[in-house]
Design a protein around this motif. Structure first.
Motif, PDB file in Angstrom:
ATOM      1  N   VAL A   1      25.224  17.073  90.435  1.00  0.00           N
ATOM      2  CA  VAL A   1      25.926  17.100  89.157  1.00  0.00           C
ATOM      3  C   VAL A   1      25.077  16.437  88.077  1.00  0.00           C
ATOM      4  CG1 VAL A   1      28.231  17.089  90.214  1.00  0.00           C
ATOM      5  CG2 VAL A   1      27.147  14.924  89.598  1.00  0.00           C
ATOM      6  N   VAL A   2      25.409  16.750  86.833  1.00  0.00           N
ATOM      7  CA  VAL A   2      24.758  16.125  85.684  1.00  0.00           C
ATOM      8  C   VAL A   2      25.760  15.192  85.023  1.00  0.00           C
ATOM      9  CG1 VAL A   2      23.770  16.534  83.396  1.00  0.00           C
ATOM     10  CG2 VAL A   2      23.225  18.076  85.276  1.00  0.00           C
ATOM     11  N   TYR A   3      25.304  13.973  84.726  1.00  0.00           N
ATOM     12  CA  TYR A   3      26.094  13.072  83.899  1.00  0.00           C
ATOM     13  C   TYR A   3      25.401  13.024  82.541  1.00  0.00           C
ATOM     14  CZ  TYR A   3      28.626   9.304  81.875  1.00  0.00           C
ATOM     15  OH  TYR A   3      29.423   8.575  81.028  1.00  0.00           O
ATOM     16  N   ASP A   4      26.082  13.542  81.532  1.00  0.00           N
ATOM     17  CA  ASP A   4      25.513  13.589  80.186  1.00  0.00           C
ATOM     18  C   ASP A   4      26.097  12.443  79.369  1.00  0.00           C
ATOM     19  OD1 ASP A   4      24.475  14.225  77.702  1.00  0.00           O
ATOM     20  OD2 ASP A   4      24.903  16.371  77.903  1.00  0.00           O
ATOM     21  N   ILE A   5      25.235  11.518  79.007  1.00  0.00           N
ATOM     22  CA  ILE A   5      25.671  10.326  78.285  1.00  0.00           C
ATOM     23  C   ILE A   5      26.161  10.638  76.864  1.00  0.00           C
ATOM     24  CG2 ILE A   5      23.482   9.577  77.284  1.00  0.00           C
ATOM     25  CD1 ILE A   5      24.171   6.734  78.359  1.00  0.00           C
ATOM     26  N   LYS A   6      25.970  11.871  76.427  1.00  0.00           N
ATOM     27  CA  LYS A   6      26.415  12.243  75.074  1.00  0.00           C
ATOM     28  C   LYS A   6      27.922  12.041  74.911  1.00  0.00           C
ATOM     29  CE  LYS A   6      27.500  17.136  75.427  1.00  0.00           C
ATOM     30  NZ  LYS A   6      27.219  18.468  74.995  1.00  0.00           N
TER      31      LYS A   6
ATOM     32  N   LEU B   1      26.034  10.260  67.709  1.00  0.00           N
ATOM     33  CA  LEU B   1      24.755   9.807  67.157  1.00  0.00           C
ATOM     34  C   LEU B   1      24.111   8.645  67.893  1.00  0.00           C
ATOM     35  CD1 LEU B   1      25.702   9.931  63.384  1.00  0.00           C
ATOM     36  CD2 LEU B   1      24.299  11.565  64.647  1.00  0.00           C
ATOM     37  N   MET B   2      24.936   7.691  68.315  1.00  0.00           N
ATOM     38  CA  MET B   2      24.360   6.492  68.918  1.00  0.00           C
ATOM     39  C   MET B   2      25.338   5.868  69.904  1.00  0.00           C
ATOM     40  SD  MET B   2      24.648   3.921  65.714  1.00  0.00           S
ATOM     41  CE  MET B   2      25.644   2.496  66.063  1.00  0.00           C
ATOM     42  N   LEU B   3      24.813   5.045  70.751  1.00  0.00           N
ATOM     43  CA  LEU B   3      25.618   4.373  71.753  1.00  0.00           C
ATOM     44  C   LEU B   3      25.994   2.987  71.234  1.00  0.00           C
ATOM     45  CD1 LEU B   3      26.479   4.995  74.739  1.00  0.00           C
ATOM     46  CD2 LEU B   3      24.673   3.407  75.376  1.00  0.00           C
ATOM     47  N   ARG B   4      27.286   2.714  71.234  1.00  0.00           N
ATOM     48  CA  ARG B   4      27.745   1.371  70.829  1.00  0.00           C
ATOM     49  C   ARG B   4      27.965   0.553  72.089  1.00  0.00           C
ATOM     50  NH1 ARG B   4      32.328   2.322  66.343  1.00  0.00           N
ATOM     51  NH2 ARG B   4      32.787   0.194  66.992  1.00  0.00           N
ATOM     52  N   GLU B   5      27.273  -0.566  72.174  1.00  0.00           N
ATOM     53  CA  GLU B   5      27.270  -1.370  73.393  1.00  0.00           C
ATOM     54  C   GLU B   5      28.671  -1.786  73.818  1.00  0.00           C
ATOM     55  OE1 GLU B   5      25.300  -5.341  75.423  1.00  0.00           O
ATOM     56  OE2 GLU B   5      24.705  -4.792  73.376  1.00  0.00           O
ATOM     57  N   LYS B   6      29.478  -2.294  72.916  1.00  0.00           N
ATOM     58  CA  LYS B   6      30.822  -2.771  73.277  1.00  0.00           C
ATOM     59  C   LYS B   6      31.664  -1.637  73.886  1.00  0.00           C
ATOM     60  CE  LYS B   6      34.925  -4.991  71.434  1.00  0.00           C
ATOM     61  NZ  LYS B   6      35.649  -5.426  70.271  1.00  0.00           N
ATOM     62  N   ASP B   7      31.656  -0.469  73.250  1.00  0.00           N
ATOM     63  CA  ASP B   7      32.425   0.673  73.752  1.00  0.00           C
ATOM     64  C   ASP B   7      31.877   1.150  75.103  1.00  0.00           C
ATOM     65  OD1 ASP B   7      33.845   0.534  71.385  1.00  0.00           O
ATOM     66  OD2 ASP B   7      32.785   2.219  70.446  1.00  0.00           O
ATOM     67  N   PHE B   8      30.571   1.185  75.208  1.00  0.00           N
ATOM     68  CA  PHE B   8      29.951   1.661  76.446  1.00  0.00           C
ATOM     69  C   PHE B   8      30.254   0.713  77.604  1.00  0.00           C
ATOM     70  CE2 PHE B   8      26.159   2.389  79.214  1.00  0.00           C
ATOM     71  CZ  PHE B   8      26.481   3.678  79.586  1.00  0.00           C
TER      72      PHE B   8
ATOM     73  N   ALA C   1      20.016  11.695  70.080  1.00  0.00           N
ATOM     74  CA  ALA C   1      20.695  10.455  69.719  1.00  0.00           C
ATOM     75  C   ALA C   1      19.871   9.244  70.140  1.00  0.00           C
ATOM     76  CB  ALA C   1      22.056  10.406  70.400  1.00  0.00           C
ATOM     77  N   ILE C   2      20.285   8.111  69.624  1.00  0.00           N
ATOM     78  CA  ILE C   2      19.652   6.841  69.968  1.00  0.00           C
ATOM     79  C   ILE C   2      20.385   6.268  71.173  1.00  0.00           C
ATOM     80  CG2 ILE C   2      19.145   4.508  69.173  1.00  0.00           C
ATOM     81  CD1 ILE C   2      19.281   5.739  66.263  1.00  0.00           C
ATOM     82  N   VAL C   3      19.700   6.272  72.323  1.00  0.00           N
ATOM     83  CA  VAL C   3      20.283   5.726  73.549  1.00  0.00           C
ATOM     84  C   VAL C   3      19.294   4.714  74.116  1.00  0.00           C
ATOM     85  CG1 VAL C   3      21.157   6.237  75.856  1.00  0.00           C
ATOM     86  CG2 VAL C   3      21.481   7.908  74.009  1.00  0.00           C
ATOM     87  N   PRO C   4      19.699   3.463  74.184  1.00  0.00           N
ATOM     88  CA  PRO C   4      18.779   2.446  74.722  1.00  0.00           C
ATOM     89  C   PRO C   4      18.570   2.629  76.229  1.00  0.00           C
ATOM     90  CG  PRO C   4      20.909   1.470  74.221  1.00  0.00           C
ATOM     91  CD  PRO C   4      20.964   2.887  73.750  1.00  0.00           C
ATOM     92  N   THR C   5      17.417   2.263  76.696  1.00  0.00           N
ATOM     93  CA  THR C   5      17.066   2.412  78.109  1.00  0.00           C
ATOM     94  C   THR C   5      18.035   1.682  79.016  1.00  0.00           C
ATOM     95  OG1 THR C   5      14.750   2.649  77.472  1.00  0.00           O
ATOM     96  CG2 THR C   5      15.196   2.086  79.766  1.00  0.00           C
TER      97      THR C   5
END
Length: 164
Positions: free
Chosen positions: A24-29, A36-43, A68-72
């Motif tokens: 399966v694919v897990y798409d972080i989008k 647009l971007m990943l918010r740390e608190k929500d994630f 999008a901007i996704v930190p490593t």
């Protein structure tokens, strides 16, 4: 007389090393804020509350299909949560996942069984074996075999022959 059986050729079918588990694919989008971007608190809240057992026994390719901007560290965090349940977790596409699975399986191959043998790497399979697996098995076998051929024992293409 069966000439193929009498030839002493060893047929290696890469399909037998293919992991049969679900991929399966897990798409972080899906975790992005406005795509647009990943918010740390929500994630981190998602990470804490998500049911990771849904990945039990599965092979997971983690990716982001959005520009999008996704930190490593986000991918690393996903891996730490999935790995206790999943068979395999990789970053990339399903093709990357299949390559990793086959490479790991081939790395466990007992190369001594092929020492000084004439090996045919089976070309036809019921599943699509990635080209990367054929390259990997060639790299593994070249130092130990007498010769490598591709195809079927009755119709092969020479790939490698050791010069003694």
């Amino acid at each position: 007389m069966n000439k193929v059986a009498a030839s002493g050729l060893i047929t290696l079918n890469l399909e037998q090393y293919y992991h049969r588990g679900e991929s399966v694919v897990y798409d972080i989008k899906e975790n992005l804020f406005h795509g647009l971007m990943l918010r740390e608190k929500d994630f981190r809240e998602f990470i804490k509350n998500h049911d990771w057992t849904a990945y039990s026994g599965k092979n997971v390719a983690v990716t982001c299909s959005a520009d999008a901007i996704v930190p490593t560290w986000a991918y690393m965090l996903l891996a730490t949560k999935m790995k206790p349940y999943a068979n395999e977790v990789v970053f990339g596409s399903l093709e990357t996942l299949e390559t990793v699975l086959l490479t790991k399986a081939l790395d466990k191959l007992d190369l001594d069984a092929y020492k000084d043998q004439r090996v045919v790497i089976k070309g036809c399979a019921d599943i699509e074996v990635p080209v990367s697996a054929y390259v990997e098995i060639t790299n593994l076998l070249t130092p130990v075999v007498k010769s490598i051929m591709y195809g079927e024992p009755c119709s092969t293409v020479p790939v490698y022959k050791r010069k003694d």
